[in-house]
Design a protein around this motif. Structure first.
Motif, short mmCIF file in Angstrom:
data_model
loop_
_atom_site.label_atom_id
_atom_site.label_comp_id
_atom_site.label_asym_id
_atom_site.label_seq_id
_atom_site.Cartn_x
_atom_site.Cartn_y
_atom_site.Cartn_z
N LEU A 83 -24.38 -58.54 -78.69
CA LEU A 83 -25.29 -57.82 -79.59
C LEU A 83 -26.04 -56.67 -78.91
N PRO A 84 -26.58 -56.87 -77.70
CA PRO A 84 -27.28 -55.74 -77.05
C PRO A 84 -26.36 -54.56 -76.76
N PRO B 291 -33.16 -57.67 -81.07
CA PRO B 291 -32.32 -56.97 -82.04
C PRO B 291 -32.77 -57.18 -83.48
N ASP B 292 -32.86 -56.08 -84.22
CA ASP B 292 -33.21 -56.16 -85.65
C ASP B 292 -32.19 -56.98 -86.43
N GLY C 15 -23.94 -53.63 -78.82
CA GLY C 15 -23.43 -53.13 -80.09
C GLY C 15 -22.01 -53.54 -80.38
#
Length: 263
Positions: A29-30, A126-127, A32
């Motif tokens: 996730l970080p 993360p949103d 992308g």
């Protein structure tokens, strides 16, 4: 106890298996990246991890903490996340049983585990986790009588709003950015899942523990007050403490004050 033991074992194993997926989220996730494709592989040699090398905790021990193909060391984080999520799932099941409360708090705690390890390494929240978490927490309130949608809505607004005021106040006084927007959204998610009464408890405990850890690290590392420490893990710790022992701690604290005058 004998009759419930298989359910306890299943809860732990299920939580550990989900923890294996959380490791994928923590890593990708970080950056992308998709958490679905490509399948799990060694980041060093691209070796596709087989199912028998992906058994939570056990595979790490059997492989002696190294990739089967290139023998690159595997981070201890992987079995640690699996163990933590397995234990949290077990404890939630013991406390709440096979209920909707268990289901929603399982989702909540798994999200907190993911956020904690991402924030520790990258100092971001993360949103893609916190924003859907706010929605899920609010939706859950319609199915959980002890929560209720009004309690959840106020908790969401109070959680996000209180940290927003602190962030703007700090920035106004110091002309520097202190608390990130990720912490604000995270506390809003916590308020949505746990209600407004949890927010003061979470802020107080997170600030207290964070201050103790921060001062200790500064003394040990001999660094000044500019040492950056992510606040998300402390919020997560405080929220989980509230889930398991919040009422007991609050009642204990209130009892220290003794009876009111004339009471």
């Amino acid at each position: 106890m004998a009759g419930t033991l298989p359910f306890y074992i299943f809860a732990f194993v299920f939580g550990a298996v989900v923890g294996s997926f959380l490791n994928v989220c923590i890593y990708r996730l970080p950056n992308g990246q998709s958490v679905v494709l490509p399948p799990s592989h060694c980041p060093n040699c691209d070796y596709k991890i087989r199912f028998y090398d992906n058994i939570p905790m056990l595979s790490y021990l059997l492989l002696r903490g190294k990739c089967r193909s290139c023998r690159t060391p595997i981070s201890l984080q992987y079995p640690l996340v699996e163990l933590i999520n397995g234990l949290l799932t077990l404890f939630l099941f013991i406390k709440f049983g096979p209920t909707l409360t268990f289901l929603f708090l399982f989702i909540f705690s798994s999200a907190l585990v993911t956020i904690t390890f991402i924030d520790l390494e990258h100092q971001i929240i993360p949103d893609i986790i916190s924003l859907p978490g706010i929605i899920i927490g609010f939706v859950a309130s319609f199915f959980l009588p002890w929560l209720g949608w009004k309690n959840s809505l106020i908790g969401m607004l109070l959680g996000g709003g209180s940290l927003l005021v602190v962030a703007y106040g700090y920035q106004f006084l110091t002309k520097k950015e202190g608390m990130g927007g990720g912490d604000i959204k995270l506390l809003a998610m916590m308020g949505a899942f746990l209600g407004w009464r949890s927010v003061p408890f979470i802020i107080f405990v997170a600030s207290l523990v964070g201050s103790i850890v921060g001062v200790t690290l500064m003394l040990v590392q001999k660094k000044d007050s500019k040492l950056a420490i992510p606040f998300g893990p402390f919020l997560a710790f405080a929220a989980l403490l509230y889930v398991f022992y919040g009422r007991e701690i609050i009642w204990w604290y209130m009892s220290l004050a003794g009876p009111s005058p004339g009471g």
